[in-house]
Design an enzyme around this catalytic site. Structure first.
Site, mmCIF file in Angstrom:
data_model
loop_
_atom_site.group_PDB
_atom_site.id
_atom_site.type_symbol
_atom_site.label_atom_id
_atom_site.label_comp_id
_atom_site.label_asym_id
_atom_site.label_seq_id
_atom_site.Cartn_x
_atom_site.Cartn_y
_atom_site.Cartn_z
ATOM 1 N N LEU A 209 0.946 -1.367 -0.105
ATOM 2 C CA LEU A 209 -0.061 0.020 0.058
ATOM 3 C C LEU A 209 0.876 1.260 0.005
ATOM 4 C CD1 LEU A 209 -2.653 -1.027 2.716
ATOM 5 C CD2 LEU A 209 -2.905 -0.941 0.292
ATOM 6 N N HIS A 210 0.463 2.195 -0.840
ATOM 7 C CA HIS A 210 1.204 3.478 -0.994
ATOM 8 C C HIS A 210 0.510 4.642 -1.463
ATOM 9 C CE1 HIS A 210 1.797 2.611 -5.077
ATOM 10 N NE2 HIS A 210 2.120 3.831 -5.287
ATOM 11 N N ARG A 211 -0.439 4.458 -2.089
ATOM 12 C CA ARG A 211 -1.251 5.487 -2.397
ATOM 13 C C ARG A 211 -1.773 6.487 -1.655
ATOM 14 N NH1 ARG A 211 -1.249 5.282 -7.904
ATOM 15 N NH2 ARG A 211 -0.787 3.561 -9.076
#
Length: 373
Positions: A209-211
């Site tokens: 996850l990074h957005r």
């Protein structure tokens, strides 16, 4: 008369860029008519996201390192434009090749366009139709300004044509990410990242996850963590944590919750170790664009935590499914309940994209030379 090889500037900026640049750099370096110049903007500066991945992909130290670092979108874009313009003016390239959709991609394209440097965009034409995504704005800007657009799939061709891009600027070359995988497939197959982390092959899921839409909103991040905790009860999870995501998880105390539930929170892994983890997973839960492609290539179920995707072919022909916090568990159950079968890979996702890129560049260079004559 001896003709000098064409000087090609290759821009690398962030983790996904490195994988796209590597096959091109190797192909250009092996060709006597090209002289690639590798330029690292420094947009990703974590060693696991940069130096180690360069080593995995057998890339040399960059010819230029712009050292941009972190900052707001405007700060990064502005600093890259200023720094790259200086390099391009001092060492004018015959062509610039940019890849992907990060801030450095749009910034270098804009700087080159103002200098009159012919520019190619690899992975052109992808669209999410969501202008709240910074990457979507970078794609639009880059594709308008680039002289040549190398696309990975038919939907990308259609998007560009619908936006008024002349067909002669578009060449479908396929998906360069598959070239990167095949470049180091033996090393990936030999790596035992599941064993290093203590999980059984085929008995775990991978999470990334990074957005900003997922990790910067505390309420949304809490919902996703709750969903991951429920998924952990169904399938042990390994979560290589992006540095920004790690900060957000710690700020909300979610890292403790995940660890207490048994989720393995790992450091970001270099390419070979990470793909060893993905290749041996039962499923992947992600908001990444590139991982949708890699899982489609490998036939691994991919649950994409997004409302949309700029890679619809990974849904229509691949293994990706769009999910949210509320639908993740049901989608995971469905994915795990289906037998793994051989899937037809999208056309030109075959590990030969870099060769097609060089062929197209030669044709365009010869056409430009004829026009000049």
């Amino acid at each position: 008369m001896t003709i000098s090889p064409a000087r090609i500037h290759l821009i690398a900026a962030a983790r996904p860029n490195f994988m796209k640049v590597a096959p091109l750099w190797h192909a250009l370096s092996a060709a006597p008519d090209f002289a690639p110049v590798l330029i690292h903007t420094g947009q990703h500066y974590d060693a696991n996201m940069s130096d180690a991945i360069f080593a995995d992909l057998r890339l040399p130290a960059p010819d230029h390192h712009l050292g941009v670092g972190s900052g707001s979108h405007a700060e990064q874009t502005g600093r890259v434009m200023i720094a790259y313009e200086k390099v391009a003016m001092a060492e004018r390239p015959d062509w610039l090749i940019v890849v992907g959709d990060v801030n450095s991609t749009a910034a270098c394209t804009l700087a080159a366009a103002k200098l009159g440097v012919p520019t190619v965009h690899l992975e052109a034409g992808l669209r999410s139709r969501d202008r709240a995504m910074p990457e979507e704005l970078n794609r639009l800007v880059t594709d308008v300004l680039a002289d040549v657009l190398w696309t990975p799939s038919p939907d990308a061709d259609d998007n560009l044509l619908a936006e008024g891009i002349p067909a002669e600027r578009i060449t479908r070359v396929g998906n360069i990410m598959m070239d990167s995988f095949e470049l180091v497939r033996p090393a990936i197959a030999a790596a035992d990242e599941p064993g290093r982390l203590g999980v059984a092959v085929g008995g775990y899921g991978v999470v990334t996850l990074h957005r900003p839409s997922n990790v910067d909103d505390p309420a949304q991040l809490a919902r996703l963590v709750d969903a991951l905790l429920a998924a952990q009860r169904r399938l042990p999870l390994v979560f290589p944590v992006h540095p920004r995501t790690a900060q957000r998880l710690a700020a909300g105390g979610h890292d403790v919750r995940l660890r207490d539930a048994g989720v393995i929170l790992a450091e970001p892994a270099p390419y070979i170790r990470f793909m060893s983890l993905v290749m041996n997973a039962a499923a992947v839960i992600t908001d990444s664009g590139g991982i949708q492609e890699e899982t489609t290539y490998l036939g691994i179920p991919c649950l994409t935590l997004r409302e949309n995707t700029e890679r619809p072919i990974t849904i229509s022909e691949g293994t990706s499914r769009l999910v949210n916090a509320g639908t993740l568990i049901a989608a995971l159950e469905t994915a795990l309940g289906q037998p793994r079968s051989e899937r037809k890979r999208p056309d030109l996702w075959d590990g030969c994209t870099a060769a097609r890129c060089l062929d197209d560049l030669r044709i365009r260079m010869s056409g430009k030379a004829r026009a000049a004559a």
